[in-house]
Structures are given as structure tokens and as C-alpha cells.
Design a protein around this motif. Structure first.
Motif, PDB file in Angstrom:
ATOM      1  N   THR A   1      52.591  72.940  35.101  1.00  0.00           N
ATOM      2  CA  THR A   1      51.138  72.878  35.256  1.00  0.00           C
ATOM      3  C   THR A   1      50.749  72.994  36.726  1.00  0.00           C
ATOM      4  N   ASP A   2      51.477  72.298  37.588  1.00  0.00           N
ATOM      5  CA  ASP A   2      51.207  72.398  39.023  1.00  0.00           C
ATOM      6  C   ASP A   2      51.335  73.843  39.497  1.00  0.00           C
ATOM      7  N   LEU A   3      52.378  74.526  39.059  1.00  0.00           N
ATOM      8  CA  LEU A   3      52.593  75.915  39.467  1.00  0.00           C
ATOM      9  C   LEU A   3      51.484  76.834  38.944  1.00  0.00           C
ATOM     10  N   LEU A   4      51.150  76.681  37.663  1.00  0.00           N
ATOM     11  CA  LEU A   4      50.130  77.537  37.055  1.00  0.00           C
ATOM     12  C   LEU A   4      48.755  77.327  37.662  1.00  0.00           C
ATOM     13  N   PHE A   5      48.462  76.086  38.024  1.00  0.00           N
ATOM     14  CA  PHE A   5      47.133  75.764  38.530  1.00  0.00           C
ATOM     15  C   PHE A   5      47.099  75.684  40.048  1.00  0.00           C
ATOM     16  N   ASP A   6      48.184  76.149  40.679  1.00  0.00           N
ATOM     17  CA  ASP A   6      48.225  76.284  42.130  1.00  0.00           C
ATOM     18  C   ASP A   6      47.855  74.983  42.851  1.00  0.00           C
ATOM     19  N   ARG A   7      48.584  73.922  42.494  1.00  0.00           N
ATOM     20  CA  ARG A   7      48.348  72.649  43.168  1.00  0.00           C
ATOM     21  C   ARG A   7      49.675  72.035  43.585  1.00  0.00           C
TER      22      ARG A   7
ATOM     23  N   MET B   1      38.131  79.295  34.392  1.00  0.00           N
ATOM     24  CA  MET B   1      38.537  78.161  35.226  1.00  0.00           C
ATOM     25  C   MET B   1      39.557  78.580  36.291  1.00  0.00           C
ATOM     26  N   ILE B   2      40.559  79.358  35.899  1.00  0.00           N
ATOM     27  CA  ILE B   2      41.575  79.797  36.857  1.00  0.00           C
ATOM     28  C   ILE B   2      40.951  80.725  37.893  1.00  0.00           C
ATOM     29  N   GLY B   3      39.962  81.496  37.489  1.00  0.00           N
ATOM     30  CA  GLY B   3      39.267  82.394  38.409  1.00  0.00           C
ATOM     31  C   GLY B   3      38.528  81.674  39.525  1.00  0.00           C
ATOM     32  N   THR B   4      38.321  80.382  39.385  1.00  0.00           N
ATOM     33  CA  THR B   4      37.646  79.636  40.453  1.00  0.00           C
ATOM     34  C   THR B   4      38.576  79.347  41.629  1.00  0.00           C
ATOM     35  N   PHE B   5      39.902  79.426  41.418  1.00  0.00           N
ATOM     36  CA  PHE B   5      40.823  79.170  42.533  1.00  0.00           C
ATOM     37  C   PHE B   5      41.817  80.308  42.744  1.00  0.00           C
ATOM     38  N   CYS B   6      41.675  81.366  41.967  1.00  0.00           N
ATOM     39  CA  CYS B   6      42.552  82.528  42.097  1.00  0.00           C
ATOM     40  C   CYS B   6      41.666  83.767  41.988  1.00  0.00           C
ATOM     41  N   SER B   7      41.686  84.626  43.008  1.00  0.00           N
ATOM     42  CA  SER B   7      40.757  85.761  43.028  1.00  0.00           C
ATOM     43  C   SER B   7      41.351  87.063  42.483  1.00  0.00           C
ATOM     44  N   ASP B   8      42.661  87.138  42.337  1.00  0.00           N
ATOM     45  CA  ASP B   8      43.295  88.357  41.845  1.00  0.00           C
ATOM     46  C   ASP B   8      43.199  88.410  40.316  1.00  0.00           C
ATOM     47  N   ALA B   9      42.504  89.406  39.799  1.00  0.00           N
ATOM     48  CA  ALA B   9      42.270  89.497  38.351  1.00  0.00           C
ATOM     49  C   ALA B   9      43.571  89.567  37.546  1.00  0.00           C
ATOM     50  N   ASP B  10      44.560  90.304  38.052  1.00  0.00           N
ATOM     51  CA  ASP B  10      45.842  90.388  37.352  1.00  0.00           C
ATOM     52  C   ASP B  10      46.539  89.034  37.319  1.00  0.00           C
ATOM     53  N   GLU B  11      46.459  88.313  38.417  1.00  0.00           N
ATOM     54  CA  GLU B  11      47.083  86.996  38.478  1.00  0.00           C
ATOM     55  C   GLU B  11      46.341  85.989  37.590  1.00  0.00           C
TER      56      GLU B  11
ATOM     57  N   MET C   1      41.235  81.775  25.798  1.00  0.00           N
ATOM     58  CA  MET C   1      41.648  82.563  26.961  1.00  0.00           C
ATOM     59  C   MET C   1      40.471  82.779  27.910  1.00  0.00           C
ATOM     60  N   ALA C   2      39.282  82.982  27.381  1.00  0.00           N
ATOM     61  CA  ALA C   2      38.103  83.166  28.234  1.00  0.00           C
ATOM     62  C   ALA C   2      37.860  81.916  29.080  1.00  0.00           C
ATOM     63  N   LEU C   3      38.033  80.757  28.483  1.00  0.00           N
ATOM     64  CA  LEU C   3      37.874  79.513  29.244  1.00  0.00           C
ATOM     65  C   LEU C   3      38.933  79.420  30.340  1.00  0.00           C
ATOM     66  N   LEU C   4      40.177  79.741  30.000  1.00  0.00           N
ATOM     67  CA  LEU C   4      41.232  79.729  31.013  1.00  0.00           C
ATOM     68  C   LEU C   4      40.930  80.700  32.143  1.00  0.00           C
ATOM     69  N   ARG C   5      40.534  81.916  31.809  1.00  0.00           N
ATOM     70  CA  ARG C   5      40.211  82.912  32.841  1.00  0.00           C
ATOM     71  C   ARG C   5      39.096  82.408  33.764  1.00  0.00           C
TER      72      ARG C   5
ATOM     73  N   GLU D   1      44.829  86.711  34.827  1.00  0.00           N
ATOM     74  CA  GLU D   1      45.241  87.026  33.452  1.00  0.00           C
ATOM     75  C   GLU D   1      46.646  86.510  33.174  1.00  0.00           C
ATOM     76  N   ALA D   2      47.568  86.731  34.121  1.00  0.00           N
ATOM     77  CA  ALA D   2      48.949  86.278  33.937  1.00  0.00           C
ATOM     78  C   ALA D   2      49.024  84.751  33.854  1.00  0.00           C
ATOM     79  N   ARG D   3      48.324  84.052  34.743  1.00  0.00           N
ATOM     80  CA  ARG D   3      48.338  82.587  34.713  1.00  0.00           C
ATOM     81  C   ARG D   3      47.723  82.066  33.419  1.00  0.00           C
ATOM     82  N   SER D   4      46.656  82.709  32.968  1.00  0.00           N
ATOM     83  CA  SER D   4      46.010  82.295  31.723  1.00  0.00           C
ATOM     84  C   SER D   4      46.968  82.451  30.549  1.00  0.00           C
TER      85      SER D   4
END
Length: 193
Positions: A177-183, A132-142, A126-130, A144-147
Motif C-alpha cells: 500500500t505504501d508503494l502504490l500510494f507513494d508514501r 484519488m491516485i491522480g491527486t498525487f501522481c500526474s502521469d496518466a499511465d502510472e 477504478m474511476a475512484l482509484l484513478r 492507470e497502472a497503480r489503480s
């Protein structure tokens, strides 16, 4: 000249195969010795008892499914989305790690020590997901939810028996995957040429 002892790693590897196939109760010294083509006496040259083997198996799983996956992801590089996807493929799509991971998840339901080990591994994932996802998503709640959703898809899709209409499972997973990774969906992604 003395007999050659079966290497410790071979006992661990055979134990992991047995675990993946039948759970912790299938990890029996006599059965492993037979599969290895050796006597069970050699087992005690490497392990004090079956519990020591089980612990060594968990150590090997943790090292392979976390440390080695992260090392490979970093070594092969790419953008954060590529790294996340590669880590997921290495961990949850392989014929090797996936069955072991699922067996350990089942085992953890009945063994507190295994549950603690699984929690530690999942927290690192989960830390790795947070990260990596944090590099393209700035909302902490989002983040966590995406992770959480990405992790649930990676594990849960192996248990899902549902059909997807005229879509294949691979198509639905690709879109998720596209939806989760915002692509953009792959069919709409710009041509790299």
C-alpha cells in the motif's frame, strides 16, 4: 387479521447470505423461506420469481458496495490516500461485502448479465482509484497502472496462499500500500505529535 408478510429486504438479505455461502445455485426460494421461518408463498408477494430476487440482490450489492461505500468515504473525509484505503477496507476486508463480492465474481464467469453488472461496478471502483491516485501522481499511465495494481491486490490477496518469510501478510500488504500510494513506510513516517 391477515398474516404479516416477510419484508422484501429480508428475502434479499437472506439471498445474499446464501449467495456468499454457496453461489447462485444456493439461492433457492424454499431454502430461504425455511431460514426465514416462513412459507415460500410469501415470497411471491415480493417477487415475481427467483430471477426477480436475483436481480434485486445484485441491485442491493451494487448500491451497498459502490454508492454507500463512496458516500461513507466522502462523509468521513481525509486525504486521497486515506479515502482509497477506507474504500478498500469497507469493500474488501469486511465479513459482509467481501464474500458477496467474491461470489458475484465467480457467478460472472458463467453469466453474461452478471459479468456486465460486475464490469460496471469495477469501472466505478477504478474511476475512484484513478481520481484519488491522480491527486498525487500526474502521469496518466502510472495512474492507470497503480489503480490496476491496487485493485488486483485488494481482490487477489484473498486468493493467495503464499507465505511471506518472516513477515506477516498484514506487513506485506501495508508495504504494498505504501508503494502504490507513494508514501513513506509507516515506520519512517513523521510522528504526528
Amino acid at each position: 387479521m391477515g398474516a404479516t408478510r416477510t419484508p422484501r429486504d429480508r428475502w434479499i438479505e437472506e439471498g445474499l447470505r446464501a449467495l456468499a455461502a454457496g453461489g447462485p445455485d444456493a439461492v433457492r426460494v424454499e431454502v430461504l423461506a425455511k431460514r426465514l421461518g416462513v412459507t415460500k408463498g410469501g415470497f411471491y408477494g415480493s417477487f415475481a420469481d427467483r430471477d426477480a430476487l436475483l436481480e434485486a440482490m445484485l441491485d442491493a450489492w451494487e448500491r451497498e458496495s459502490i454508492d454507500e461505500v463512496i458516500d461513507r468515504v466522502e462523509r468521513e473525509g481525509g486525504d486521497p490516500r486515506t479515502k482509497i484505503q477506507r474504500a478498500g477496507v469497507l469493500t474488501f476486508s469486511s465479513d459482509r461485502l467481501l464474500p458477496i463480492d467474491l461470489a458475484i465474481r465467480d457467478w460472472a464467469r458463467r453469466d453474461e448479465a452478471v459479468a456486465a453488472r460486475l464490469r460496471r461496478v469495477d469501472n466505478r471502483r477504478m474511476a475512484l482509484l484513478r481520481q484519488m491516485i491522480g491527486t498525487f501522481c500526474s502521469d496518466a499511465d502510472e495512474v492507470e497502472a497503480r489503480s490496476l495494481l491496487a485493485f488486483c491486490v485488494a481482490i487477489g490477496e484473498h486468493f493467495l496462499a503464499a507465505d511471506h518469510g518472516d513477515r506477516t501478510r498484514a506487513q506485506v500488504l501495508a508495504r504494498a500500500t505504501d508503494l502504490l500510494f507513494d508514501r513513506l513506510p509507516q515506520e519512517f513516517a513523521p510522528d504526528p505529535d
